[in-house]
Design a protein around this motif. Sequence first.
Motif, short mmCIF file in Angstrom:
data_model
loop_
_atom_site.label_atom_id
_atom_site.label_comp_id
_atom_site.label_asym_id
_atom_site.label_seq_id
_atom_site.Cartn_x
_atom_site.Cartn_y
_atom_site.Cartn_z
N LEU A 1 0.82 -1.21 0.00
CA LEU A 1 0.00 0.00 0.00
C LEU A 1 0.86 1.27 0.00
O LEU A 1 0.48 2.28 -0.61
N LYS A 2 2.01 1.19 0.64
CA LYS A 2 2.93 2.33 0.58
C LYS A 2 3.40 2.55 -0.85
O LYS A 2 3.47 3.69 -1.33
N GLY B 1 -0.99 4.47 -0.94
CA GLY B 1 -2.13 4.37 -0.02
C GLY B 1 -3.47 4.30 -0.70
O GLY B 1 -4.51 4.51 -0.06
N LYS B 2 -3.50 3.99 -1.98
CA LYS B 2 -4.78 3.95 -2.70
C LYS B 2 -4.74 2.87 -3.78
O LYS B 2 -3.69 2.28 -4.06
N ASN C 1 -5.58 2.53 5.20
CA ASN C 1 -5.46 3.37 4.00
C ASN C 1 -6.84 3.60 3.39
O ASN C 1 -7.32 2.80 2.57
N PRO C 2 -7.51 4.69 3.77
CA PRO C 2 -8.88 4.95 3.29
C PRO C 2 -8.99 5.04 1.77
O PRO C 2 -10.07 4.82 1.21
N GLY C 3 -7.89 5.32 1.10
CA GLY C 3 -7.95 5.43 -0.35
C GLY C 3 -7.90 4.09 -1.07
O GLY C 3 -8.06 4.02 -2.28
N ALA C 4 -7.67 3.01 -0.30
CA ALA C 4 -7.60 1.68 -0.90
C ALA C 4 -8.96 0.99 -0.82
O ALA C 4 -9.69 1.14 0.16
N LYS C 5 -9.27 0.22 -1.85
CA LYS C 5 -10.56 -0.48 -1.90
C LYS C 5 -10.31 -1.98 -2.09
O LYS C 5 -9.65 -2.38 -3.05
N SER D 1 -12.07 -4.57 -14.07
CA SER D 1 -11.25 -4.01 -15.16
C SER D 1 -9.97 -3.37 -14.65
O SER D 1 -9.00 -3.22 -15.40
N GLN D 2 -9.95 -2.98 -13.37
CA GLN D 2 -8.76 -2.32 -12.83
C GLN D 2 -8.38 -2.96 -11.49
O GLN D 2 -9.12 -2.85 -10.51
N ILE D 3 -7.27 -3.65 -11.46
CA ILE D 3 -6.71 -4.20 -10.21
C ILE D 3 -5.30 -3.64 -10.07
O ILE D 3 -4.45 -3.83 -10.95
N ASP D 4 -5.05 -2.94 -8.97
CA ASP D 4 -3.74 -2.30 -8.78
C ASP D 4 -2.80 -3.11 -7.91
O ASP D 4 -1.58 -3.01 -8.06
N GLY D 5 -3.37 -3.87 -6.97
CA GLY D 5 -2.50 -4.62 -6.06
C GLY D 5 -3.08 -5.98 -5.72
O GLY D 5 -4.30 -6.15 -5.62
N VAL D 6 -2.19 -6.98 -5.57
CA VAL D 6 -2.60 -8.35 -5.22
C VAL D 6 -1.86 -8.75 -3.95
O VAL D 6 -0.62 -8.73 -3.91
#
Length: 325
Positions: A145-146, A150-151, A180-184, A210-215
């Motif tokens: 997340l860092k 944080g999103k 991290n409130p910006g992460a979903k 359609s959009q995955i930023d982190g696993v």
Amino acid sequence: MRQQKLGYLALPLLMAAAFTTQARADGETIAVFTKNQTNPYFQTVRVGADVAAKAMNAKTLHYIPTKPDSIPEQLSQIEDVVVKKPSSIVFIPVDYKAMVPGVEKINDAKIPVVNITDRSAGGKFVSFIGADDYSLGLETARHLLKTLGGKGNIVIIEGVKGSLTNVDRIRGFNDAIKENPGAKLLASQPGNYQRLQALQVMENLMQSNSQIDGVLAANDAMAVGAIEALDGANRKAQVIGINGTKEAIDAIKSGKLLASGDYNGFAQGCLGTMMAIRSLRDQPIINEIVLKPTVITKDNYKPFDVPLEQRNCPTFEEAGKLGGK
């Protein structure tokens, strides 16, 4: 299929042959139980056990279910080991609750047993060697997340539902996301600690999102499976795993994997075997060691980029500083 069948038939024969020569051996025989041959983590445990036993003039025999994490097969292997009576046992239960009756059979047979990695829900043990799974999950997820500022959209690929390691690691993942409130969090689905299952889970998650930023993967094997799925779909996301395995280190070096939480299976194998042998020799032991987490990244991977067979086990004095109680 042929190789698997031959391996299944050969293993009991090899173990039986080794036990028949036990009486002529100078050192103790340590039976090492691990969960499967598909997760590279357990190979690090087995090599650590072998290195420790060799250094202490003892020998190891490995019991590995041919079907990954099979409760009936591990129970059957316990029946076998109770009859053959090794000097001691280093034990990872395939299920921390379901294997308690098996541990009690070992206790009844008066065979000393050391519990490593997954803490058993019952039975009597000489010592426990494990890691702080919650901290591993929390710190590796914080690193992801860092990196994402944080999103972003996050997915979790879990291990085996209900297993202690999975429960604690996922709790750590979720707590880091909450920071991290910006992460979903888009989804949290099991891959059962298996690479192929994680690959399939990731393929399904990409079809739905359609959009995955982190696993966040609960072990390295699943992280590698997720990376394979991303590559197959020509998509990009930051991926982390847990275990600090060789394939994870290679993936970190190549830039495919962001980080891996070091579970230190090599040290767990070393220390579990060391405590088993020291107990047999009436030497002091440490009743519990819970190893602290390290997040392996491209900035600090070099000390971990060493072949397992060339690594050294911690000394007993060093073990006391690694998290002993």
